[in-house]
Motif scaffolding. Sequence first.
Motif: not given
Lengths: 354, 354, 354, 354, 354
Positions: B114-124
Amino acid sequence: MPRLIKKSAKTRGLPPGAIVHIGEKKTEKVKISVIDYSIGKFDEKEVKNVEECFPYVKKPAVTWINVDGLHEVEVIEKLGKCFDIHPLVLEDIVNTDQRPKMEDFEKYIFFVLKMLYVNDKTQMIHSEQVSLILGRNFVISFQETVGDVFDVIRERIRKGKGRIRKMGADYLAYTLIDAIVDNYFIILEKTGERVENMEQDLVSNPVPETLQQIYNLKREMIYLRKSVWPLREVINGLLRKESKLIKNTTHIYLRDLYDHTIQVIDTIESFRDMISGMLDIYMSSVSNKMNEVMKVLTIFAAIFIPLTFIAGIYGMNFQNMPELSLPWAYPAVWIVIILVGVSLIIYFKRKKWI
Amino acid sequence: MPRLIKKSAKTRGLPPGAIVHIGEKKTEKVKISVIDYSIGKFDEKEVKNVEECFPYVKKPAVTWINVDGLHEVEVIEKLGKCFDIHPLVLEDIVNTDQRPKMEDFEKYIFFVLKMLYVNDKTQMIHSEQVSLILGRNFVISFQETVGDVFDVIRERIRKGKGRIRKMGADYLAYTLIDAIVDNYFIILEKTGERVENMEQDLVSNPVPETLQQIYNLKREMIYLRKSVWPLREVINGLLRKESKLIKNTTHIYLRDLYDHTIQVIDTIESFRDMISGMLDIYMSSVSNKMNEVMKVLTIFAAIFIPLTFIAGIYGMNFQNMPELSLPWAYPAVWIVIILVGVSLIIYFKRKKWI
Amino acid sequence: MPRLIKKSAKTRGLPPGAIVHIGEKKTEKVKISVIDYSIGKFDEKEVKNVEECFPYVKKPAVTWINVDGLHEVEVIEKLGKCFDIHPLVLEDIVNTDQRPKMEDFEKYIFFVLKMLYVNDKTQMIHSEQVSLILGRNFVISFQETVGDVFDVIRERIRKGKGRIRKMGADYLAYTLIDAIVDNYFIILEKTGERVENMEQDLVSNPVPETLQQIYNLKREMIYLRKSVWPLREVINGLLRKESKLIKNTTHIYLRDLYDHTIQVIDTIESFRDMISGMLDIYMSSVSNKMNEVMKVLTIFAAIFIPLTFIAGIYGMNFQNMPELSLPWAYPAVWIVIILVGVSLIIYFKRKKWI
Amino acid sequence: MPRLIKKSAKTRGLPPGAIVHIGEKKTEKVKISVIDYSIGKFDEKEVKNVEECFPYVKKPAVTWINVDGLHEVEVIEKLGKCFDIHPLVLEDIVNTDQRPKMEDFEKYIFFVLKMLYVNDKTQMIHSEQVSLILGRNFVISFQETVGDVFDVIRERIRKGKGRIRKMGADYLAYTLIDAIVDNYFIILEKTGERVENMEQDLVSNPVPETLQQIYNLKREMIYLRKSVWPLREVINGLLRKESKLIKNTTHIYLRDLYDHTIQVIDTIESFRDMISGMLDIYMSSVSNKMNEVMKVLTIFAAIFIPLTFIAGIYGMNFQNMPELSLPWAYPAVWIVIILVGVSLIIYFKRKKWI
Amino acid sequence: MPRLIKKSAKTRGLPPGAIVHIGEKKTEKVKISVIDYSIGKFDEKEVKNVEECFPYVKKPAVTWINVDGLHEVEVIEKLGKCFDIHPLVLEDIVNTDQRPKMEDFEKYIFFVLKMLYVNDKTQMIHSEQVSLILGRNFVISFQETVGDVFDVIRERIRKGKGRIRKMGADYLAYTLIDAIVDNYFIILEKTGERVENMEQDLVSNPVPETLQQIYNLKREMIYLRKSVWPLREVINGLLRKESKLIKNTTHIYLRDLYDHTIQVIDTIESFRDMISGMLDIYMSSVSNKMNEVMKVLTIFAAIFIPLTFIAGIYGMNFQNMPELSLPWAYPAVWIVIILVGVSLIIYFKRKKWI
C-alpha cells in the motif's frame, strides 16, 4: 440478533454421539440434491430418498450432495452410515451451535462454518451453520435452510465455467468455503456503511438513540468476531496439514482463501476500534452539550439574580428610606442595573461563554 | 479518508481467478514503461502495446516493467500470460482492496503493498495499491495512477548512481519497496506535527472541534495500522524464506528494510497511545470547565438568593411590622446584607472557588 | 520532550547506504579519542585526524575509539573504510532516528542504543543515539555529543580497576551498554519521585495543572517504552546468537544485563499502569468536586427560593388580604419561614449533604 | 507501600560485580545460623564468625546456612569466596532491588525471591528480598531481617517430621520457596477481604475515601504482580532445565509449586479485573448521586421560581391594576399558585424524579 | 458468590503432602459407591468401609469408585494407600481451592475440575471441586457433596446405553469430564438470559440497581473465567501427551471435548465484552438523563428569573416612578412579560431543548 448461545437443554444427559437436532427448524421439508461431474460429464438431480445418493460413492466422478434442512435426523444418520461418518460428526452437524472448526479423519475432512446474512428489514445479522464433509471424490454439504449462496457454484459446474470441472472434490470444497467467506465481505460492506452514517450523525446531531445504535454495532461485532475468528485456524490448519485429500494444485487457492479470512478479521478488528472511538466521542459530546446547557443557565441566573436583588431592595417598605424620595433615584437605579448587566455580559464574553 | 472496505459487489459469484478491476478508475490511459539495464547498458522506453515488453523476458539484463492504471484488464492478462503468472495473482493485482502480502511461487515472488500519501488540501490519508512481481531477471510493478515515488529510482538507474546497476532484480524490488516504506515516514512526520499542534490546543483552548479532530486522527491511525502491520510479516517472510530469487548480498538490505518497518509500526502504536491519552485529557478538561461554570453559578446564586430573601421580607405589607418604622432599620438591613454577602464570599474563598 | 519521529526529509530519494546526518547538530567539533589497553599496557590519546586511529587495527591489544559528534560525515566514512564497515551501518550511525537494534555481520557486531537523560531545568527526558561497533579486538563508539556516562569506564580502564583490563573487547562493549542501561535507572528513579509527588497532590489538591502533568508523564512513558523495549531483543539476540566475538566468560555478564533490561521494562509498565490509575482518580475526583459544588448550590437554592416565595406572597398589594391586618401575622410568617428553613436543613442533613 | 524502584545511586559508576548493599538496613546485627542434617543426624548452631560455616562444605550431610541481614558486605564476601560464588551473584544478593530470577551456574543454582508481608497497622504490603543458593549438598539463604517464615521448616527438620530429613538439599530449597509462595496466599486472603469490604461500601455508601482506597488497592496489585509474575518463569525454568542439582523425586514437588504460583498469578489478575470494575462502579455511582442532587435542585427551582414570579406581579405598584381591588382576587391567586404547584409536582412524578 | 480465594490458614506451616481438608464441610457423611462393569457384566454397590473397594483393583473390569464428601481425611488416605497415589495428589483432593489441572503420573492421571451450578434462589454461581484419578482399569472420583450430574452416566452404564460398556476406563473419565463441561453450558445459557434482560432494562429504564447487576455479572464472569480457562490446557495437554492410559479410540472424543471447552471460553469472553459495553451504555445514559434534568432546570430558570426581575422593578417604592401612574403601563408590562417569555420559549425550541 442471534443469541450468543442457543438453548440446548435437549442434549443434556445424552451420551456423546447422540444425534439430536438443536436450533430452530428453519425449513419444512429436507431437500437433497446431487450433482455428479467430471470434465466431460454432468449429472444433476433432486432426490426424494437419501438412499438414491448411495450409488455415487463408488463412482470416480466428483459427487456433491447438498442437504438443506437438518431437523430430520434419520436422513443424516443414513447418509452417515453410507459414507462411514463418525457419530460425533453427525452430532455436530445437527447441533447448530457449533464453533467453526475443521477435523481431519484421514478418510474425510469435516468442516463446520457459519454462513452470515443481513436481514434487510431489521438490519440485523443472522447466522446459519453450514457443515461440509470432504472425501476422496465427494463433498457433502449441510445447510439449515435452502440458501442461494451456492447457486452460483452450481451454475458454474453446470456450464463448465472456470476450472471447477477439471479439478477434484478438494477444489469443490474450497469453492464452497470461498463462497461463504465472500459473503462475509458483503456483511462488512453493509456494516461499513452503517459505521460511516453513524459517524456523521455523531458530529451533526448526537441523540440518545445513537447510543443504542453504537451498542448494537458493538454487539454485532462481538458476534461476527466469534463466528469468523475460528475460521482462521480452520484454513491455516488445512494449509499446514499434509492431508492426502488436498491436492497440491489446490494449495494456492487455500492460501488465497486464508488471505481473505485474515482481511475479514482485520476489518472486524478495525470496526471494533472505530466503534469504541465513537462511544468515546459520544460521551464527550454529551458532556459538551451539558456544558452548553449549564452555561445558558449560569448566564441567565448570574445576570438576573443580582438585578432582582437590587429591585428587591427598593421594594422594601421602610419608612426611613431617603433614596425613595429623591427624584433622580429611580433613573439612577436603572443606570446601576444596566451597568451591572452589561459588565456581567462582558465578563461572560471574556470567558467565551457567549 | 479511504474506506476500510471497498465495494466489491462486482466479483461476487465469479470463479476464483476471475480478473475484474475493483476500485476507482484513477487514470485515463494505462501507461506502460520498460527499463532494461545491466552494469554497462541502459535502455528505457514507453510502450504502446503490451506485446512490446515480451522480448525482454529472455534477455539476461534486468528488466523493470511499470504499469500505471489497472482498469484495462486485458493488458494485465496479456502480461500475465507472457510471464506465466498465476490467474489468482492477476486477480489480486486488479482487486485494489488487497491486504499487503507476499507470496512465493518459486519462479517469481508476488508482493502487494500500500502506497500512502496525504492529500495536501484535506489533510487526509489516501492509499494506492502497488503490486510487484519479482522474477529471476525482471520486476513488474503495477500502480493505480501515475505516481512519482519511483521517479528517484528511475533517475538513479539512468545515472548509474549507487550500486543499483550492479545488482540484480531482487535489489530493484527491494529499492521499490524501500521507496514505499520511506514514504510512510513522511506520513508519520505530518501526523506527528498534527498531534503536537493538537496537544497545544488541548491545553490552551479545548473546543468541541478538537474532539472531532481527535476522532479523525484515531480513525487514520486505525487505517494506517491496517495498511502497515501486514508489511512486517511480508518482509520477515522474505528474510526467513530461502528463495533462490533473493541473493545473499540483498539480505542485509532486507534486514534494514525490516527495521524501518518495525520503526513505522512502533511509531503508529505510540501515536495511538498518545491519541487515547489526548481523549482522556479532553474529557477531563471538559469536566473541569463544567466545574468552573458550576462554580460561577453557585457563587452568584448562593450570594444573591439569600439577600433577595432578606429584601423580600421587608417588602411584605403587614400592618404590624415594627421594624419598618424604626429610623435605623434600613441602614441596619444594609449592614446585614453586606455582612451576609461578605461572609459568603469569604466562605467561597476558603473553598478556593474564587 | 523529544519528538517521536524526526524530520528526515533530507534522505528521501537517496539510495540506501547514503550517509547523511539526520538530527540536531549537538556539538561544534567532532572529537575522537583512542584508548588502547591490555593487562599490562595502557595508552590514551585524543586524535586530530581520523587516520591516526588506523594503525591500532592490527595491534592485538583492545582498542576503544570514541567519536563524539556525528555531523562530519567524512570522518565516519573514513573510519568505515578502514575498519571495513558496511555502508548501511554507517548510514544508521549518522541517522539519529534509529530504533535500538543489534546486527551481526560476523566480522563485527553493530549496536544502536538510546542514551536517555533528564534535563534538570525542564524535567523533560532527552535522548541521544549511541552506536557501537564491536570487532575482534576493537570497539568503536559514536555519540551525538560529548557525554560523561562513559567517563567512569575510562577511569576504570586507566586505573586497571575491576576485571576490565583482563577481558577482551566484548567485555568492553558490555560495560558500555551496561553504563547506558544503568543510566535508565536514574531516569526511572526521577520518574518514580514525580509519580509519588503527583499521587499526593491528587489526594490533597487536584487542580487542572495535575491533568497536564499526568499527560506529560504518560507521553514520557510512551517515549521511554519506545526507546527501551527493543533493547530486550537486542540483548536477548546477543545471548542466543553463537557469535565468535562474544566469549563464554562474558555471557554471564550479558545475562545480568538482560535482567536489568527486563527490570527497566517492568518498571516502565508499572508506571504506565499507575499513571492510567491516576487519570481515573483525577477524573473521579473532578466529578466528586462538581458534586460538592452542586450540593452547595442546591442547598442554598432549595432553602431560600421557597422562603422568598413566602415573602413575595405578602408583598402583594391586594386590597383584600385579611392576613395583613392581623397583628400576629408578621411574627407568624417568621415562624413559618424558620420552620420551613429548619426542616429543609434537617432534610439535607439526613441526605448527608451537609 | 514500598517504592517501585529503590534509590541505588550508590552503585552508579561501579564496575559490575561490585558488592554494595542497596536498600534499608533493616536489622542491627547480621545473624548466621547453620543447620546440618541427614536422616539420622541433626546439628544446629548459631555462629559468630562466618568462618565457622566453612567446614560444613565438605561434609556429605545437607547443610543449611541462613544469613539474616545483608548490610555487612564482608560476611557475604567471605561466604562467597568459601563456596566459590560468582561476584555478580553476591552483588545481586546485597542489591535488594532485584527482580525474582533463577540462574543456573552448574555448580550451584541461584534464586532471588520476594517475601511479602502485610503490615498489620498500615494494612500495606511490604517486601523483603530472599536469596537462595542451592549447591550439591548445601543451601545458603539470605534474608534482609530476622524472619519467622522459615521457622516452621527449621522445626520440621529438628523433629524429623515429614520427608525433609530423607531428602537432599534440592528438597530443602523447594521447601523454602514453597514457604514463601504459601505466604503469598495469606496476602491474597487479606486483599480478598479488603476487596469484599470495599464492594459492600461501594453499594451502601460510596464516599470520596473509597476512591483513594481503590487506588491504593490498584497500586498494591501492580506491586504484587511485579513481584510474583517473574516467579512463574523461575519455577518453570527449573522444571525444564535438566540440572543435576535437582533430583527426579523433587520434580513432582516443583510441579506442585508451579501450580501454586499460577494460582497466585490468576488470583492477582482476577483482583485487578475486579478493582477496575469497582472503579467503573464508583464513577457511575458518583454520576448517579449528582443526578439526584440535580433533581432536587430542579424540583425546588422549577416549582418555586414560577410561583415567586406570580407573587412578584401583584407586588408591582402600578396605580391602574384592576385585579388588586377585586375582593376575590387574593384567594384566586392562591388557587392559581396551588394549581401551578400541584401540576408541576405531578409533572415531576410522571418523570419519576420524585 | 464464592470467594476468589478460600481461607486456608489451616495448612500454613504444614509439610507438603499433609492431607488437610480445606473448604466448607458440605455433607454430613462420606458416601462411597462402587460400580464395576465390562461389556457383559455390571455390579453396583454402596460401601460402608473404604476397604471394601480394594478387591476391585486387580479385577480386569472397569471400576468406578465415587466418593462424596472430602472431610473424612482417613478415608481418602486409605484409598490413596491402596491405589498407590502420591501424597501431594491426596493433598490436592482435599484442598478444595485448587486450580483445574491435569497431572500425569504414568501409572495414573490426576484431574482437578470445577463443577459449577447456579443457586436458583440467589441466582449466584457456586462451585464445587471434583477430582478424578484415572488408572489402567479404574476411575476414582471425589466430590464435595452428593451431586446429581453423574447420575445420567450411572444410568447409562446400568442400562448399557451408548458405547460406554464397550470402552475402557479412559472413556469413563472422558464421560465424567464431558458431563461437567456440559453443565457449563447451562450456566452460560442462564447468564445469556440475564444479559439479554439487562440489555432491555438498560434501554427502557436504567436505574442505579442496574449498575449493581452489571457489576455482579462482571464479577461472575471473572469467576467463571478463572474456573474454565485452565480446563483448556488440561484437555489440550491430554491430547498432546502420549499417555498409555488414553486409547486411540478415545482421542476423537477428547478432541470434541476440547472444542466444547473452547466454545465455553469464547462465550465467556463474548459476555465479558458485552458486559463492558453495557457499562459504557449505562454511564452514557446516566449522563443523558442528567442532561435532561439540567435542561428542565435551565428552561424554568431562564424564563422566570428575567420575568421576576421585571416584576421586581415595578415593585420598587420610589416616589418618582412616572410609569406607575400611566394607565396603560400595567397591560404594557404584561405584554413585555409575554413577549420575553415567548421569545425565550422559541429560543429553547430552536435549540431542541423543548
